[in-house]
Design an enzyme around this catalytic site. Structure first.
Site, mmCIF file in Angstrom:
data_model
loop_
_atom_site.group_PDB
_atom_site.id
_atom_site.type_symbol
_atom_site.label_atom_id
_atom_site.label_comp_id
_atom_site.label_asym_id
_atom_site.label_seq_id
_atom_site.Cartn_x
_atom_site.Cartn_y
_atom_site.Cartn_z
ATOM 1 N N ASP A 190 0.854 -1.200 0.000
ATOM 2 C CA ASP A 190 0.000 0.000 0.000
ATOM 3 C C ASP A 190 0.887 1.247 0.000
ATOM 4 O O ASP A 190 0.901 1.989 0.976
ATOM 5 C CB ASP A 190 -0.956 -0.017 1.215
ATOM 6 C CG ASP A 190 -0.219 -0.190 2.549
ATOM 7 O OD1 ASP A 190 0.952 -0.632 2.545
ATOM 8 O OD2 ASP A 190 -0.813 0.116 3.603
ATOM 9 N N HIS A 239 9.516 -0.397 9.173
ATOM 10 C CA HIS A 239 8.621 -1.555 9.242
ATOM 11 C C HIS A 239 8.749 -2.440 7.989
ATOM 12 O O HIS A 239 9.032 -3.637 8.073
ATOM 13 C CB HIS A 239 7.158 -1.111 9.351
ATOM 14 C CG HIS A 239 6.862 -0.164 10.457
ATOM 15 N ND1 HIS A 239 6.723 -0.558 11.756
ATOM 16 C CD2 HIS A 239 6.650 1.182 10.455
ATOM 17 C CE1 HIS A 239 6.426 0.485 12.515
ATOM 18 N NE2 HIS A 239 6.374 1.562 11.748
HETATM 19 O O1 LIG Z 1 0.264 5.519 13.462
HETATM 20 C C1 LIG Z 1 0.121 4.888 12.424
HETATM 21 N N1 LIG Z 1 -1.082 4.729 11.890
HETATM 22 C C2 LIG Z 1 -1.263 4.048 10.733
HETATM 23 N N2 LIG Z 1 -0.285 3.488 10.046
HETATM 24 C C3 LIG Z 1 0.946 3.599 10.540
HETATM 25 C C4 LIG Z 1 1.203 4.280 11.708
HETATM 26 N N3 LIG Z 1 2.498 4.217 11.914
HETATM 27 C C5 LIG Z 1 3.023 3.506 10.901
HETATM 28 N N4 LIG Z 1 2.073 3.135 10.064
HETATM 29 C C6 LIG Z 1 2.180 2.332 8.838
HETATM 30 O O2 LIG Z 1 1.598 1.075 9.116
HETATM 31 C C7 LIG Z 1 2.576 0.040 9.059
HETATM 32 C C8 LIG Z 1 3.024 -0.384 10.426
HETATM 33 O O3 LIG Z 1 1.957 -0.520 11.266
HETATM 34 C C9 LIG Z 1 3.707 0.605 8.259
HETATM 35 O O4 LIG Z 1 3.528 0.244 6.900
HETATM 36 C C10 LIG Z 1 3.617 2.091 8.461
HETATM 37 O O5 LIG Z 1 3.925 2.814 7.306
#
Ligand SMILES: O=c1[nH]cnc2c1ncn2[C@@H]1O[C@H](CO)[C@@H](O)[C@H]1O
Length: 324
Positions: free
Chosen positions: A16, A248
């Site tokens: 995504d 991540h």
């Molecule tokens: O606070 C957040 N809310 C939503 N998505 C997030 C947040 N921080 C990181 N990611 C995204 O979700 C994945 C890891 O959970 C990673 O792909 C990151 O880009």
């Protein structure tokens, strides 16, 4: 489409994009052990239509328009359309508000789920599917073809917050929260699964100094990433009070390439699908035999990452990103 190099692992990346997705895709493309045979797209950091556009764009940046992109689901497996889109993490365009021109390429006709089923049956046991977003396409592939879980070699998932707070709320990590029903289908499917949760990826920090090193290199991918990384840095500074970003998605690609960079535990994982802890991932480590039959009893075992060699992962990410 690139046709089989027997020495390489065949990867399909479900993505995504997303700033850390962009880094992850580039890391995979620049890893000599890997042949990326397709990208499939999903909502999460952006809506699915934009994810497809960004996936095509990133392949054009990397000069790899030979790789097919299959568009994934626009809603959750329960037909939910109220999606949680993390534009506050990645920018409205998903790529750091750079407003790149639209790609020239197009997605293939096949849906992501159909493409996954097709490729898995074409190369039984050979494909590593790396899932970097919500798990809807993978759950759909499982429903589409009962043989999919057997045919797909391995599924490496970025998702879950195992015994730590989530990043959407204290219970849930973003990818699992976005479609917990799909996540539960995938975790209990019996496929060969490795899950990398934020309990581990939060140890893999790409610092300001790392970014400066990237900026100082003349590499095409490095220069591109330095343009898009600002938004991701600001978000981490605001949300976590840190000067750096969590890797991540790139860490998950490296887990798929070389699991020995991590340590793993095994057990059954179930996902909470409703209530205030919707999206919670609970691993049963099988250390106790419970008196009662539980929702984990007799569920297939998956591997869940416990620790990571973070300095080595950051080093490998840096090497790959500076190699083109
Ligand atoms: O606070 C957040 N809310 C939503 N998505 C997030 C947040 N921080 C990181 N990611 C995204 O979700 C994945 C890891 O959970 C990673 O792909 C990151 O880009």
């Amino acid at each position: 489409m690139a046709e089989g190099d027997p020495g390489k692992k065949k990867f399909i990346i479900d993505t995504d994009p997303g700033i850390d997705d962009a880094m992850a895709i580039f890391v995979a493309l620049q890893s000599p052990q890997v042949e990326v045979i397709g990208l499939t797209t999903i909502y999460g950091n952006v809506y699915t239509t934009l994810a497809t556009r960004n996936a095509l764009h990133l392949l054009e940046v990397a000069g790899r328009t030979d790789i097919p992109v299959a568009e994934g689901s626009h809603f959750t497996i329960t037909n939910g359309t109220k999606l949680r889109i993390a534009d506050f993490v990645h920018g409205a365009d998903g790529l750091g508000n750079q407003n790149f021109p639209p790609p020239n390429g197009k997605a293939i006709e096949q849906s992501a789920a159909a493409f996954l089923v097709d490729q898995a049956s074409k190369y039984p046991g050979e494909i590593t599917l790396v899932a970097l977003g919500p798990l809807t396409n993978i759950a759909l592939a499982i429903q589409l073809d009962p043989a999919f879980t057997k045919n797909i070699g391995k599924i490496v998932i970025l998702g879950g917050a195992f015994a730590v707070n989530g990043n959407v709320n204290p219970a849930a990590e973003a990818n699992i929260f976005s479609d917990p029903d799909s996540a539960d289908i995938v975790f209990t499917s019996g496929a060969d699964i490795l899950a990398v949760g934020i309990n581990v990826t939060h140890q893999v920090l790409f610092t300001d100094a790392d970014r400066e090193k990237l900026a100082a290199s003349n590499g095409k991918l490095a220069q591109y990433l330095c343009k898009i990384l600002d938004v991701y840095y600001s978000y981490h500074c605001d949300a976590y009070d840190i000067k750096g970003v969590y890797l991540h998605d790139p860490a998950t690609i490296l887990a798929a390439i070389d699991p020995s960079l991590f340590t793993w535990t095994e057990g059954a994982v179930r996902v909470q699908t409703s209530g205030i802890t919707r999206g919670l991932t609970i691993l049963y480590n099988k250390q106790k035999r419970f008196e009662e039959v539980t929702e984990w009893t007799d569920k297939p075992t998956v591997k869940v990452a416990v620790t990571v060699d973070a300095p080595e992962v950051v080093k490998l990410v840096m090497d790959r990103l500076m190699s083109l």
